[in-house]
Write a protein that holds these residues in place. Structure first.
Motif, PDB file in Angstrom:
ATOM      1  N   PHE A  24       0.942  -1.088   0.024  1.00 55.97           N
ATOM      2  CA  PHE A  24       0.137  -0.015  -0.332  1.00 55.97           C
ATOM      3  C   PHE A  24       0.993   1.397   0.125  1.00 55.97           C
ATOM      4  O   PHE A  24       0.684   2.221  -0.770  1.00 55.97           O
ATOM      5  N   GLN A  25       1.972   1.204   1.020  1.00 56.77           N
ATOM      6  CA  GLN A  25       2.726   2.401   0.966  1.00 56.77           C
ATOM      7  C   GLN A  25       3.468   2.728  -0.539  1.00 56.77           C
ATOM      8  O   GLN A  25       3.691   3.623  -0.964  1.00 56.77           O
ATOM      9  N   LYS A  26       4.034   1.535  -1.089  1.00 57.21           N
ATOM     10  CA  LYS A  26       4.333   1.768  -2.298  1.00 57.21           C
ATOM     11  C   LYS A  26       3.629   2.311  -3.457  1.00 57.21           C
ATOM     12  O   LYS A  26       3.958   2.979  -4.076  1.00 57.21           O
ATOM     13  N   ASP A  27       2.441   1.841  -3.324  1.00 58.50           N
ATOM     14  CA  ASP A  27       1.154   2.421  -4.369  1.00 58.50           C
ATOM     15  C   ASP A  27       1.130   3.838  -4.005  1.00 58.50           C
ATOM     16  O   ASP A  27       0.702   4.619  -5.002  1.00 58.50           O
ATOM     17  N   GLN A  52      -4.694  16.448  -3.153  1.00 60.34           N
ATOM     18  CA  GLN A  52      -4.117  15.050  -3.164  1.00 60.34           C
ATOM     19  C   GLN A  52      -2.832  14.771  -2.760  1.00 60.34           C
ATOM     20  O   GLN A  52      -2.665  13.592  -1.907  1.00 60.34           O
ATOM     21  N   LEU A  53      -1.937  15.679  -2.931  1.00 60.42           N
ATOM     22  CA  LEU A  53      -0.529  15.437  -2.172  1.00 60.42           C
ATOM     23  C   LEU A  53      -0.646  15.470  -0.645  1.00 60.42           C
ATOM     24  O   LEU A  53      -0.017  14.630   0.166  1.00 60.42           O
ATOM     25  N   ASN A  57       0.398  12.355   1.243  1.00 57.14           N
ATOM     26  CA  ASN A  57       1.680  12.303   2.353  1.00 57.14           C
ATOM     27  C   ASN A  57       1.298  12.020   3.658  1.00 57.14           C
ATOM     28  O   ASN A  57       2.058  11.567   4.417  1.00 57.14           O
ATOM     29  N   ARG A  58      -0.109  12.116   4.055  1.00 58.96           N
ATOM     30  CA  ARG A  58      -0.485  11.817   5.516  1.00 58.96           C
ATOM     31  C   ARG A  58      -0.408  10.235   5.467  1.00 58.96           C
ATOM     32  O   ARG A  58      -0.101   9.780   6.380  1.00 58.96           O
ATOM     33  N   LEU A  59      -0.872   9.688   4.583  1.00 59.37           N
ATOM     34  CA  LEU A  59      -0.841   8.223   4.384  1.00 59.37           C
ATOM     35  C   LEU A  59       0.525   7.688   4.278  1.00 59.37           C
ATOM     36  O   LEU A  59       0.974   6.753   5.180  1.00 59.37           O
TER      37      LEU A  59
END
Length: 82
Positions: A24-27, A52-53, A57-59
């Motif tokens: 998920f982080q890679k995606d 969006q960014l 970035n929060r994720l």
């Protein structure tokens, strides 16, 4: 720290160790890389891209944020004992 709060953080820390979280982080990183600020048409597109960014970035920083918050709570609990 309450038992419920401890369990809340432990659940996240378990999640962060999974293969799914790493994928998920890679995606999310790849999605963030596709946003090309320099080729936006107007201010509206810029504001959308900024939003969006901000979310991406929060994720991307979620694990670090949770770890930092957890450490702060532990330190505050330790300070109360002293």
């Amino acid at each position: 720290m309450t038992r419920e709060l401890q369990e809340y953080y432990e659940n996240y820390f378990s999640l962060f160790e999974t293969k799914g979280w790493k994928e998920f982080q890679k995606d999310i990183e790849e999605a963030a890389d596709t946003i090309d600020i320099l080729n936006l048409k107007d201010a509206k597109e810029l504001h959308i891209a900024q939003g969006q960014l901000q979310i991406l970035n929060r994720l991307l920083n979620w694990k670090d944020t949770m770890t930092s918050t957890y450490d702060t709570i532990l330190q505050e609990d330790a300070d109360e004992i002293i």
